[in-house]
Design a protein around this motif. Structure first.
Motif, PDB file in Angstrom:
ATOM      1  N   TYR A 106      20.669 -39.277  10.465  1.00 57.29           N
ATOM      2  CA  TYR A 106      20.840 -38.094  11.307  1.00 57.29           C
ATOM      3  C   TYR A 106      19.794 -37.074  10.891  1.00 57.29           C
ATOM      4  N   CYS A 107      19.188 -36.452  11.884  1.00 56.05           N
ATOM      5  CA  CYS A 107      18.057 -35.571  11.593  1.00 56.05           C
ATOM      6  C   CYS A 107      18.206 -34.299  12.427  1.00 56.05           C
ATOM      7  N   LEU A 108      18.259 -33.155  11.757  1.00 55.87           N
ATOM      8  CA  LEU A 108      18.453 -31.864  12.419  1.00 55.87           C
ATOM      9  C   LEU A 108      17.111 -31.155  12.556  1.00 55.87           C
ATOM     10  N   SER A 109      16.826 -30.667  13.746  1.00 57.48           N
ATOM     11  CA  SER A 109      15.552 -29.977  13.952  1.00 57.48           C
ATOM     12  C   SER A 109      15.714 -28.764  14.853  1.00 57.48           C
ATOM     13  N   GLU A 110      14.665 -27.939  14.823  1.00 52.39           N
ATOM     14  CA  GLU A 110      14.537 -26.861  15.798  1.00 52.39           C
ATOM     15  C   GLU A 110      13.265 -27.186  16.566  1.00 52.39           C
TER      16      GLU A 110
END
Lengths: 82, 82
Positions: B50-54
């Motif tokens: 899982y990878c969180l980005s803006e």
């Protein structure tokens, strides 16, 4: 204690209020299982909610989510974090 | 700018080193698309990351992940955060 990412499906149309209420319900009883729910992210269009926690086990996470009425569809231990 | 959670499948056995290398590769070029990858969590047993980005868009996130050799299987905008 370990980190877990759990996933809730079929949450299409979830609102900010509903997400907050669900999270607060979890927080209110998480201590019973030594779980701490840290953060949750929702995609209301696809109906997916991701929920990050610290907990002694996958089962402990699920017991809290079940008691608050939103059992997770998947619960993944995530020992690798960057 | 918006937040996105992307999901990579088929990563069974991923190591801490490999996760870090993949994340660093993304960070090295993310500016080309005005993306910022904030954090990533891996379950090496199930093979899920899982990878969180803006980012400005889902497509921008995917372009960076494609250039670094690990396109995401799902990319969800997550406008609701608690």
């Amino acid at each position: 204690m370990a980190k877990f990412m759990d996933v809730h499906q079929n949450m299409v149309g979830i609102t900010a209020e509903e997400l907050r209420a669900a999270h607060m319900a979890d927080l209110a009883i998480e201590g019973d299982e030594s779980v701490h729910f840290e953060q949750a992210w929702a995609d209301p269009e696809a109906g997916v909610v991701y929920c990050l926690s610290e907990a002694p086990s996958r089962e402990a996470v699920q017991r809290i989510h079940e008691r608050t009425g939103h059992p997770a569809d998947e619960i993944h231990p995530v020992p690798l974090i960057v």
